[in-house]
Design an enzyme around this catalytic site. Structure first.
Site, PDB file in Angstrom:
ATOM      1  N   HIS A  95       0.883  -1.186   0.000  1.00 15.56           N
ATOM      2  CA  HIS A  95       0.000   0.000   0.000  1.00 15.56           C
ATOM      3  C   HIS A  95       0.916   1.230   0.000  1.00 15.56           C
ATOM      4  CE1 HIS A  95      -3.473   2.406   0.589  1.00 15.56           C
ATOM      5  NE2 HIS A  95      -3.822   2.086   1.818  1.00 15.56           N
ATOM      6  N   HIS A 135      -2.055  -2.085  -9.938  1.00 12.98           N
ATOM      7  CA  HIS A 135      -3.062  -1.528  -9.032  1.00 12.98           C
ATOM      8  C   HIS A 135      -4.291  -2.415  -9.079  1.00 12.98           C
ATOM      9  CE1 HIS A 135      -5.704   1.329  -7.073  1.00 12.98           C
ATOM     10  NE2 HIS A 135      -4.601   1.912  -6.636  1.00 12.98           N
ATOM     11  N   ASP A 137       2.877   5.611  -6.667  1.00 12.62           N
ATOM     12  CA  ASP A 137       4.108   5.515  -5.885  1.00 12.62           C
ATOM     13  C   ASP A 137       5.375   5.420  -6.730  1.00 12.62           C
ATOM     14  OD1 ASP A 137       2.999   5.594  -3.293  1.00 12.62           O
ATOM     15  OD2 ASP A 137       2.263   3.556  -3.562  1.00 12.62           O
TER      16      ASP A 137
HETATM   17  N1  CMC Z   1       5.193  -6.617 -10.421  1.00 13.86           N
HETATM   18  C1  CMC Z   1       5.126  -7.811 -11.036  1.00 13.86           C
HETATM   19  N2  CMC Z   1       3.984  -8.525 -11.176  1.00 13.86           N
HETATM   20  C2  CMC Z   1       2.878  -7.990 -10.661  1.00 13.86           C
HETATM   21  C3  CMC Z   1       2.867  -6.754 -10.011  1.00 13.86           C
HETATM   22  C4  CMC Z   1       4.075  -6.054  -9.901  1.00 13.86           C
HETATM   23  N3  CMC Z   1       4.127  -4.866  -9.298  1.00 13.86           N
HETATM   24  N4  CMC Z   1       1.618  -6.474  -9.579  1.00 13.86           N
HETATM   25  C5  CMC Z   1       0.870  -7.518  -9.970  1.00 13.86           C
HETATM   26  N5  CMC Z   1       1.637  -8.432 -10.618  1.00 13.86           N
HETATM   27  C6  CMC Z   1       1.181  -9.667 -11.249  1.00 13.86           C
HETATM   28  C7  CMC Z   1       0.895 -10.746 -10.219  1.00 13.86           C
HETATM   29  O1  CMC Z   1       2.027 -11.536  -9.984  1.00 13.86           O
HETATM   30  C8  CMC Z   1      -0.222 -11.503 -10.873  1.00 13.86           C
HETATM   31  O2  CMC Z   1       0.344 -12.318 -11.875  1.00 13.86           O
HETATM   32  P1  CMC Z   1      -0.251 -13.805 -12.161  1.00 13.86           P
HETATM   33  O3  CMC Z   1      -1.634 -13.541 -12.680  1.00 13.86           O
HETATM   34  O4  CMC Z   1       0.669 -14.397 -13.133  1.00 13.86           O
HETATM   35  O5  CMC Z   1      -0.262 -14.486 -10.814  1.00 13.86           O
HETATM   36  C9  CMC Z   1      -1.030 -10.418 -11.596  1.00 13.86           C
HETATM   37  O6  CMC Z   1      -0.073  -9.388 -11.880  1.00 13.86           O
HETATM   38  C10 CMC Z   1      -2.179  -9.850 -10.771  1.00 13.86           C
HETATM   39  O7  CMC Z   1      -1.643  -9.452  -9.497  1.00 13.86           O
HETATM   40  P2  CMC Z   1      -2.451  -9.438  -8.151  1.00 13.86           P
HETATM   41  O8  CMC Z   1      -1.493  -9.533  -7.028  1.00 13.86           O
HETATM   42  O9  CMC Z   1      -3.569 -10.440  -8.234  1.00 13.86           O
HETATM   43  O10 CMC Z   1      -3.106  -8.000  -8.220  1.00 13.86           O
HETATM   44  P3  CMC Z   1      -3.753  -7.242  -6.989  1.00 13.86           P
HETATM   45  O11 CMC Z   1      -4.834  -6.419  -7.547  1.00 13.86           O
HETATM   46  O12 CMC Z   1      -4.090  -8.170  -5.889  1.00 13.86           O
HETATM   47  O13 CMC Z   1      -2.526  -6.352  -6.476  1.00 13.86           O
HETATM   48  C11 CMC Z   1      -1.084  -4.555  -6.032  1.00 13.86           C
HETATM   49  C12 CMC Z   1      -2.438  -4.973  -6.615  1.00 13.86           C
HETATM   50  C13 CMC Z   1      -0.990  -3.025  -6.062  1.00 13.86           C
HETATM   51  C14 CMC Z   1      -1.001  -5.023  -4.575  1.00 13.86           C
HETATM   52  C15 CMC Z   1       0.039  -5.184  -6.882  1.00 13.86           C
HETATM   53  O14 CMC Z   1      -0.038  -4.740  -8.210  1.00 13.86           O
HETATM   54  C16 CMC Z   1       1.420  -4.917  -6.287  1.00 13.86           C
HETATM   55  O15 CMC Z   1       1.866  -5.663  -5.435  1.00 13.86           O
HETATM   56  N6  CMC Z   1       2.145  -3.837  -6.780  1.00 13.86           N
HETATM   57  C17 CMC Z   1       3.426  -3.490  -6.221  1.00 13.86           C
HETATM   58  C18 CMC Z   1       3.234  -2.690  -4.935  1.00 13.86           C
HETATM   59  C19 CMC Z   1       2.750  -1.301  -5.221  1.00 13.86           C
HETATM   60  O16 CMC Z   1       3.266  -0.590  -6.067  1.00 13.86           O
HETATM   61  N7  CMC Z   1       1.751  -0.892  -4.442  1.00 13.86           N
HETATM   62  C20 CMC Z   1       1.192   0.471  -4.507  1.00 13.86           C
HETATM   63  C21 CMC Z   1      -0.214   0.458  -5.001  1.00 13.86           C
HETATM   64  S1  CMC Z   1      -0.842   2.079  -5.432  1.00 13.86           S
HETATM   65  C22 CMC Z   1      -0.856   2.996  -3.968  1.00 13.86           C
HETATM   66  C23 CMC Z   1      -1.469   2.392  -2.786  1.00 13.86           C
HETATM   67  O17 CMC Z   1      -2.404   1.582  -2.854  1.00 13.86           O
HETATM   68  O18 CMC Z   1      -1.041   2.736  -1.698  1.00 13.86           O
END
Ligand code: CMC
Length: 428
Positions: A267, A306, A362
């Site tokens: 987050h 996201h 971010d």
């Molecule tokens: N790098 C590499 N792969 C990713 C990333 C990433 N940053 N984010 C998602 N994926 C992949 C993930 O491995 C999955 O792949 P597969 O379908 O092959 O298993 C697919 O994309 C979907 O990911 P998810 O984890 O199901 O997506 P989510 O909606 O649960 O997660 C997230 C959203 C923001 C937690 C995630 O994208 C993430 O961990 N990003 C990096 C951390 C980040 O930048 N967070 C800040 C978010 S914006 C500000 C805030 O909320 O505070």
């Protein structure tokens, strides 16, 4: 003539049900009537991480994740970032309308009146270990504020809630600046009420020997960043504030839960993680190897992806513009080159395209904060400073919502059935 209902046939019993569809949703409680027998509890939905569940009605923030749209109370984020002040946005979020001049003057003066914190707070801060994380300190002292304002428990009185919201808006810059001074071993600077909201915060943070020469470009850049972070509907920390607040606890405790949620690297903590990632990459030539590691599942590309945006995060677009203005003042941050190249490669890579992973808020914000002189572990405190109006507006909206009750999800129990207690000597 189409009807706004959903027909459900339970193939276990052959029985059919018709449930209303409103606002693109069905009510989960309408499924409770679907039972296989008299003593059956009734059908529930299973939705870990709330991937497809609306938990409230909200009139505060609108997001269209596919089209990259973000609006506060109907106003596009781009216009607010260009034309509004942070306190105007905070008023808009909490009161629903942009303030008139008279309303803004009152709001600003109410906040200014409450900027001081009890000096015992300093004793708490001094009690932290020398290397305490700023977010750990911030959530601790914001929670502690509840003990200074026992009247904050009187939450059924709207006038009382207004005062608590004002107190939190007024005191968070002071606390954030105190946390900064504590990490640096610098003496605390008290609020200067002749300065505006941002100017006062920056002065309390950076003033040395009572002197700080403000840089208007950097102060407006910080203000824009705070506006961009001010609300983002039902994200993890806002949901935490709503869930904890639904128990009837005072807002200082509920907001402190929000700060705890924001602290996490998935987050708000992502801005800090981005900088650590750029440090780890170190050089443009190492980017392809790093991308391969991410694609093979070893870590994530921080600042990318996201839950809601499946196109470019509109805040990230605006932040890139702010970055140009800031770097024109401060000189280039060498890590920017790595970030730009990382973004270029990721946006043309099949792995990221297929999963619709774009830079989020971010990705560039940390580089700007670093150029402004904030240490990496402090970045998320700035996110908390920006998010405060959103948390407060959502807390207020939750309390006024007659449909809300104490948040209490259900579970699917997967443990043992009843069994007999085993004496310690007979356990295997
Ligand atoms: N790098 C590499 N792969 C990713 C990333 C990433 N940053 N984010 C998602 N994926 C992949 C993930 O491995 C999955 O792949 P597969 O379908 O092959 O298993 C697919 O994309 C979907 O990911 P998810 O984890 O199901 O997506 P989510 O909606 O649960 O997660 C997230 C959203 C923001 C937690 C995630 O994208 C993430 O961990 N990003 C990096 C951390 C980040 O930048 N967070 C800040 C978010 S914006 C500000 C805030 O909320 O505070």
């Amino acid at each position: 003539m189409p009807k706004d209902t959903l027909s459900i046939t339970d193939n276990r019993t052959g029985q059919s049900y018709e449930v209303p569809v409103a606002d693109g949703t069905i009510k989960a409680m309408d499924l409770r009537q679907v039972r296989v027998s008299e003593d059956d509890f009734g059908l529930m939905t299973y939705d870990p991480a709330f991937m497809n569940t609306a938990a409230c009605r909200s009139a505060i923030t609108y997001i269209d994740g596919d089209r990259g749209i973000l609006r506060y109370r109907g106003y596009p984020i781009e216009e607010l970032a260009d034309r509004a002040s942070f306190l105007e946005v905070a008023y808009l979020l909490s009161e629903g309308e942009l303030p008139t001049q008279a309303q803004l003057d009152k709001w600003t003066s109410d906040i200014r009146y409450h900027t001081y914190v009890h000096t015992n707070i300093i004793r708490f801060l001094e009690g932290f270990r020398y290397d305490a994380h700023p977010m750990g300190m911030l959530l601790g002292v914001v929670g502690a504020l509840s003990t200074f304002y026992p009247d904050a428990k009187e939450m059924h009185d709207p006038a009382n809630r207004y005062i608590q919201r004002v107190r939190l808006m007024a005191k968070i810059p002071t606390l954030a600046a105190f946390v900064f001074r504590q990490t640096r071993g610098l003496p605390y600077q008290f609020p200067r009420n002749d300065l505006d909201y941002i100017g006062n915060y920056v002065n309390m943070t950076f003033s040395i020997g009572g002197q700080h020469k403000p840089n208007p470009v950097l102060q407006r850049a910080l203000e824009i960043l705070l506006i961009l972070h001010a609300d983002h509907e039902q994200n993890c920390s806002t949901s935490a504030v709503r869930a904890v607040g639904s128990s009837g606890v005072d807002p200082f405790s509920a907001i402190s839960a929000g700060i705890a949620a924001l602290y996490g690297p998935l987050h708000g903590g992502a801005n800090e993680a981005v900088l650590r990632m750029l440090d780890e990459i170190g050089d443009k030539s190492s980017i392809p190897a790093f991308i391969e590691k991410v694609k093979s599942g070893e870590g994530r590309l921080m600042g990318f992806g996201h839950r809601v945006y499946k196109s470019y995060d509109p805040r990230a677009k605006l932040i890139k513009r702010v970055a140009d203005q800031v770097f024109a003042e401060t000189g280039l941050n060498p890590k920017l080159e790595i970030a730009v190249e990382l973004e270029r490669i990721a946006l043309s890579d099949e792995y990221f395209i297929k999963r619709k992973l774009y830079p989020n808020v971010d990705f560039y914000s940390g580089l700007i904060y670093q150029a402004m002189g904030y240490p990496t572990e402090y970045f998320t405190v700035l996110f908390a400073l920006g998010r405060m109006p959103g948390w407060l507006a959502q807390w207020e909206e939750m309390l006024q919502d007659k449909e809300q009750k104490i948040a209490r999800p259900r579970q699917i129990y997967t443990g043992e059935d009843q069994r007999e207690f085993v004496e310690i000597g007979k356990r295997k």
